[in-house]
Design an enzyme around this catalytic site. Structure first.
Site, short mmCIF file in Angstrom:
data_model
loop_
_atom_site.label_atom_id
_atom_site.label_comp_id
_atom_site.label_asym_id
_atom_site.label_seq_id
_atom_site.Cartn_x
_atom_site.Cartn_y
_atom_site.Cartn_z
N GLU A 136 -21.06 -21.93 10.15
CA GLU A 136 -22.37 -21.92 10.85
C GLU A 136 -22.90 -20.50 10.97
O GLU A 136 -24.10 -20.26 10.80
CB GLU A 136 -22.25 -22.58 12.24
CG GLU A 136 -21.75 -24.02 12.24
CD GLU A 136 -22.60 -24.97 11.40
OE1 GLU A 136 -23.78 -24.67 11.15
OE2 GLU A 136 -22.05 -25.99 10.97
N ASP B 257 -19.89 -22.18 3.05
CA ASP B 257 -18.44 -22.41 2.90
C ASP B 257 -17.75 -21.14 2.38
O ASP B 257 -16.69 -20.75 2.88
CB ASP B 257 -18.17 -23.55 1.90
CG ASP B 257 -18.48 -24.92 2.47
OD1 ASP B 257 -18.60 -25.02 3.71
OD2 ASP B 257 -18.60 -25.88 1.69
ZN LIG Z 1 -23.64 -26.19 6.90
#
Ligand SMILES: [Zn+2]
Length: 415
Positions: A276, A357
């Site tokens: 995030e 990621d």
């Molecule tokens: Zn995401």
């Protein structure tokens, strides 16, 4: 011309249904295919069967719901129900803004009522059967009332302003209307988690402990201010785990579902948080916000050019041109463009998910983000082998194995 427009509207309604349902059908069939590379061992045989059952049940519910709403829409077009509703509200009110507001309110209410049984079935039968549902009937009704009231107040206010601008401004109405919508979206983007979220959920700061300490360590390394890190009581509705980022600058907010903290270990939770933070650091949210405002600008521009064309309202069987009828015809004609925009937007967000990621892998741990994602997916019985076309149109996040392979590829490049 009117006949042609009417035919186009009917065609687009059917086309949208056909595309959606073909993709869903392909996707549901794809679940029976071989387990993709990298997904071995995520499900036991028993779990895999359950995940296919879950997907099939959701597919059937989606098909039933889309069939009902498409048939209702076609019936409304064929029997000129919009023209009937238009003359009904004209009999009740004389003010043109009130006429449009009443028309839109009644049409939205009917459409919500038509989808309500499917919402109830989805929550209390389908999700319940697979052990996901935690929503009580009382909470469901409360959510429904709050959601409707909020939609009526906010939607009503924005619509009133737009209708007033339409009456007052003529040719430049669309720029002013867009500015109103863009202004509102900025406010929501900045303060949505402070104002709207607490109406539906309890949102509180993450309490002291091992997790908070680990998160603080990570965030101070990254120079990310933790002023607005919250835990949300998502568990009162569903067992599914998630987290999200929203806001800009000082209003930037990360919200972790309590279900996420419960299911993931400390490292995995920090890795999800790092993902995030990645969305923020890589400016994904800002870019998405700007791109969505550019899209609404283009749509308002088209609306401004076409709304005055009386063929639009005539296509729906109404002779007196009005904002609401013309806008309805306009948005029905816009469906193919919306489908293409959806395809583009989903492609962009999927790319951003990969970058976030990798950000988590780079700044925290590749192994932890992988095992965190794996747990979240397996726990929600997600489809391990979705159909690529379905993914292209409908997935805002890439499928699990694609995400894991992407992280692995990055790890290999590092070595
Ligand atoms: Zn995401």
């Amino acid at each position: 011309m009117t006949h042609l427009l009417f035919a186009a509207i009917v065609f687009f309604v059917i086309l949208e249904f056909a595309i959606d349902q073909t993709l869903s059908y392909l996707n549901q069939k794809a679940a029976y295919g071989p387990v993709p590379k990298g997904a071995e061992g995520i499900y036991s045989e028993e779990k895999r069967v359950e995940s296919i059952r879950y997907l099939t049940a959701k597919y059937q519910l989606g098909l039933a719901s889309a069939t009902v709403s498409t048939v209702l829409m076609l019936a409304a077009l064929y029997f000129q129900l919009f023209a009937w509703l238009d003359s009904f509200v004209r009999d009740q009110f004389s003010n043109s803004i009130l006429i449009s507001l009443a028309f839109i309110a009644i049409a939205s209410l009917v459409s919500s009522l038509a989808s309500l049984p499917f919402g109830i079935y989805g929550t209390f039968v389908l999700e319940e059967r697979f052990g996901f549902n935690k929503t009580t009937p009382k909470l469901f009704i409360l959510d429904l009332i709050k959601g409707t009231a909020l939609g009526a107040v906010i939607g009503g206010a924005i619509l009133s302003v737009i209708l007033w601008l339409y009456e007052t401004l003529d040719g430049t109405f669309w720029i002013a209307a867009w500015a109103v919508v863009a202004g509102f979206s900025i406010i929501m983007f900045m303060f949505g988690t402070s104002v709207i979220l607490p109406l539906f959920n309890k949102v509180k700061p993450l309490e002291e402990g091992a997790l908070r300490t680990e998160i603080e360590k990570y965030c101070s390394n990254q120079g990310y201010s933790l002023r607005r890190l919250f835990v949300m009581d998502a568990s009162k509705r569903s067992t599914k785990a998630n987290a999200f980022f929203s806001g800009l600058g000082k209003s930037k907010t990360i919200v972790l579902f309590d279900t996420l903290i419960e299911k993931l270990n400390t490292q995995e939770t920090v890795a999800v948080l790092a993902h995030e933070v990645g969305h923020y650091k890589l400016k994904h949210t800002l870019r998405m916000f700007i791109s969505s405002n550019i899209q609404t600008f283009a749509i308002f521009f088209l609306l401004g050019q076409l709304l005055g064309n009386e063929n639009l309202s005539k296509a729906l069987g109404v002779d007196t041109p009005s904002f609401h009828i013309s806008a309805l015809a306009f948005f029905l004609l816009l469906t193919p463009i919306n489908t293409i925009l959806g395809l583009i937007n989903n492609t962009l967000t999927r790319r951003d998910e990969h970058s976030a990621d990798i950000y988590a892998a780079k700044t925290y741990s590749g192994a932890a983000i992988k095992s965190g994602l794996k747990k979240i997916s397996a726990d929600s019985l997600s489809n391990l082998s979705p159909h690529p076309l379905y993914v292209a149109f409908n997935y805002s996040h890439p499928p699990l194995t694609v995400r894991m392979n992407h992280v692995d590829k990055f790890a290999k490049e590092l070595r």
